[in-house]
Design an enzyme around this catalytic site. Structure first.
Site, short mmCIF file in Angstrom:
data_model
loop_
_atom_site.label_atom_id
_atom_site.label_comp_id
_atom_site.label_asym_id
_atom_site.label_seq_id
_atom_site.Cartn_x
_atom_site.Cartn_y
_atom_site.Cartn_z
N PHE A 20 38.48 -8.57 4.18
CA PHE A 20 38.75 -7.35 3.42
C PHE A 20 40.24 -7.20 3.14
O PHE A 20 40.64 -6.77 2.05
CB PHE A 20 38.22 -6.17 4.24
CG PHE A 20 38.18 -4.86 3.51
CD1 PHE A 20 37.30 -4.66 2.47
CD2 PHE A 20 39.01 -3.81 3.89
CE1 PHE A 20 37.24 -3.45 1.81
CE2 PHE A 20 38.96 -2.60 3.23
CZ PHE A 20 38.07 -2.42 2.19
N ARG A 67 34.61 -6.13 15.67
CA ARG A 67 35.40 -5.25 14.82
C ARG A 67 35.03 -3.80 15.15
O ARG A 67 34.10 -3.53 15.90
CB ARG A 67 35.15 -5.54 13.35
CG ARG A 67 33.72 -5.27 12.88
CD ARG A 67 33.56 -5.59 11.41
NE ARG A 67 32.18 -5.50 10.95
CZ ARG A 67 31.80 -4.81 9.88
NH1 ARG A 67 32.67 -4.10 9.19
NH2 ARG A 67 30.54 -4.81 9.51
#
Length: 564
Positions: free
Chosen positions: A388, A452
């Site tokens: 990302f 994450r």
């Protein structure tokens, strides 16, 4: 009258000397100012989050890690991007459709700005007061204060209103020039906004039908599966809402500043139409692990996701062809000698090209993320934030740097000085180096299994954590360099806003011309009703089955949950 200027680093800039009316300058500058205030908030949250996440900083008890994570995501992914995009598309469309907007078009754009600003204030207030620590995805059953959801609603609905101005200006130009191909910038802006209007329908339905009534206590439970699906109907195409304005800069603005011409009428338009078709019915590849959706539907959307590679490759070909033609026009004769002719010492060129280079590993990682089997290995690890940050936080953000370096002088009448350019180059180098370190560390940690969306943890001294330690240090070092690069960039922008000397000549916002030998685009490319109908058909194929399954299989919803 077109004049030729020589910019920093040898760039050859052909400008037409256009001056925007004062009303438009205020409108565009307002968008860029709010965007950069949000950027400043977001990078502070990002630095604190990065150092805390890796164990190099202990946050005070008054600040939560997930609160910072929410602020970082909302400020950068929603506010900074949306205000920058609206300002950029309004600016370029106004210039290419007659030089200015009509008063009604300006009023719609201002109304959108006010709504987005109000939504930003509501959302940031909810986050800073610790009433909305639900991350930027705001998945239920995590329950935020209603002001957060209203804030997101106002930002998204407010972002529709500049689209009215863009569509009106585009139609006005077409009526005045029957039979002619529309200006490329305006065409791309319209395609971007049509995609955006369709994509935001998903999250607006989630907000209005599900989240807001639930947050107000009007309904006791919420359908989590439907909410996640509505979000990802929006959540993947929002990536292209961020990316397509960067593509516009690559296609339309860069050729003007390197002394070249746009390679093709057809390929840029085809690229944007393909993004309109393929960027929306692909959200289920973010939900491979979600129950309640049959694997066949996930496979269908995985297949559609891979089609998005096609317009990306078209962009690579067209942009490189434009660069080569410009370099050869400046005297290059040997193979690849044209590369040396490009203005690498101009930050307005260096920044987007650096972003393009980062997009290569970013795109490769995206293919892995969209692959059914490989996704299960990396999805809930730091690999995903690493990907990302290569796409949004590097390709997109670096191109937005360049857009701002052009837009602010054009709107303030101040010169883009050699000092501002040196600061811009320093910002690009710091940001690129920081992202190389941080994103590499995230990808490696993801392969090594670090989760994450988690705060710092030693996992009770598990042996695997020792293998993470050097990569965590690399991640933290990258975050520091990113923050320094952002500060240098913001200092350069503030200088261009307030302190740079007044330019001796008109500071133009460069819009490229298509080469004269390029064949005209076929008229079917401007039959928007046809392309919207095809996009809707693909969406119905991709989403009708999953929604029927979700709504018929699950009878009970989830009550609100506060985890902070």
């Amino acid at each position: 009258m077109v004049r030729v200027e020589h910019g920093p680093g040898g760039s050859v800039i052909r400008t037409a000397g256009h001056v925007f009316p004062a009303e438009e300058r205020r409108l565009f500058l307002a968008h860029f100012i709010v965007a950069h205030l949000a950027f400043f908030l977001g990078i502070i949250a990002g630095l604190l989050q990065g150092l805390s996440r890796t164990g190099f900083l202990v946050l005070p008890s008054t600040i939560g890690y997930y609160q910072l994570l929410t602020l970082h995501g909302v400020a950068l992914a929603y506010v900074f991007t949306t205000f920058t995009i609206a300002g950029f598309l309004l600016l370029g469309t106004a210039k290419t459709t007659g030089g200015s907007f009509t008063p009604p078009e300006r009023r719609f754009a201002w109304a959108g700005f006010v709504l987005m600003l109000a939504g930003t204030v509501l959302g940031v207030f909810a986050i800073l007061s610790n009433r909305a620590t639900v991350l930027y995805t705001f998945y239920p059953p995590m329950h935020a204060h209603p002001t957060f959801y209203f804030g997101i609603l106002f930002v998204l609905f407010g972002s529709w209103l500049p689209g009215v101005s863009l569509f009106s200006a585009y139609r006005r130009w077409k009526n005045a020039h029957p039979g002619e191909p529309s200006p490329l910038f305006a065409y791309m802006a319209v395609a971007t906004y049509i995609m955006w209007l369709i994509a935001t329908l998903g999250v607006l339905v989630e907000l209005v039908v599900q989240l807001i009534p639930w947050s107000l206590g009007w309904v006791p439970r919420i359908h989590v599966g439907a909410a996640r699906t509505f979000f990802w109907f929006f959540g993947h195409p929002v990536v292209y809402f961020w990316l397509l304005p960067a593509y516009i800069y690559w296609y339309v603005n860069l050729p003007r500043m390197i002394g070249g011409e746009i390679f093709s009428h057809l390929l840029p338009r085809l690229t944007f139409l393909l993004f309109l078709l393929y960027s929306i019915p692909v959200g289920l590849h973010h939900q491979f692990g979600d129950p309640g959706i049959a694997p066949i539907w996930k496979f269908v959307q995985t297949t559609l996701t891979f089609f998005v590679v096609i317009p990306t490759l078209l962009t690579v070909f067209t942009v490189l062809a434009t660069f080569e033609a410009a370099g050869r026009g400046l005297g290059a004769t040997r193979p690849f000698a044209w590369i040396r002719k490009l203005p690498w010492q101009d930050a307005r060129f260096l920044a987007p090209v650096a972003g393009m280079l980062f997009f290569i590993p970013g795109g490769a990682g995206g293919i892995i993320n969209a692959s059914y089997q490989l996704n299960t290995v990396v999805h809930n690890t730091l690999w995903l934030p690493g990907h990302f940050h290569l796409t949004l936080a590097t390709t997109v953000v670096l191109t937005y740097f360049a857009i701002t370096f052009w837009a602010v002088p054009a709107l303030t009448g101040r010169a883009y000085t050699s000092g501002a350019n040196r600061a811009g180059i320093a910002a690009v180098l710091l940001w690129s180096t920081g992202m190389l370190l941080m994103s590499t560390a995230m990808h490696v940690l993801g392969v090594l299994g670090e989760p994450r969306r988690t705060a710092f943890a030693t996992y009770a001294g598990a042996a695997i954590v020792e293998r993470w330690a050097p990569w965590r240090a690399l991640l933290a070092g990258g975050a520091v360099l990113l923050f320094l690069g952002a500060l240098v960039y913001l200092a350069a922008v503030a200088y261009l806003f307030l302190f740079a000397p007044r330019a001796e000549a008109i500071v133009d916002f460069p819009i490229g011309d298509v080469r004269k030998k390029a064949p005209p685009p076929p008229p079917i490319l401007e039959r928007w009703g046809l392309w919207v109908a095809l996009a809707v058909a693909l969406i119905l194929i991709a989403y009708t089955g999953p929604f029927i399954e979700l709504l018929t299989q699950t009878k009970n919803g989830a009550p609100p949950l506060r985890t902070w």
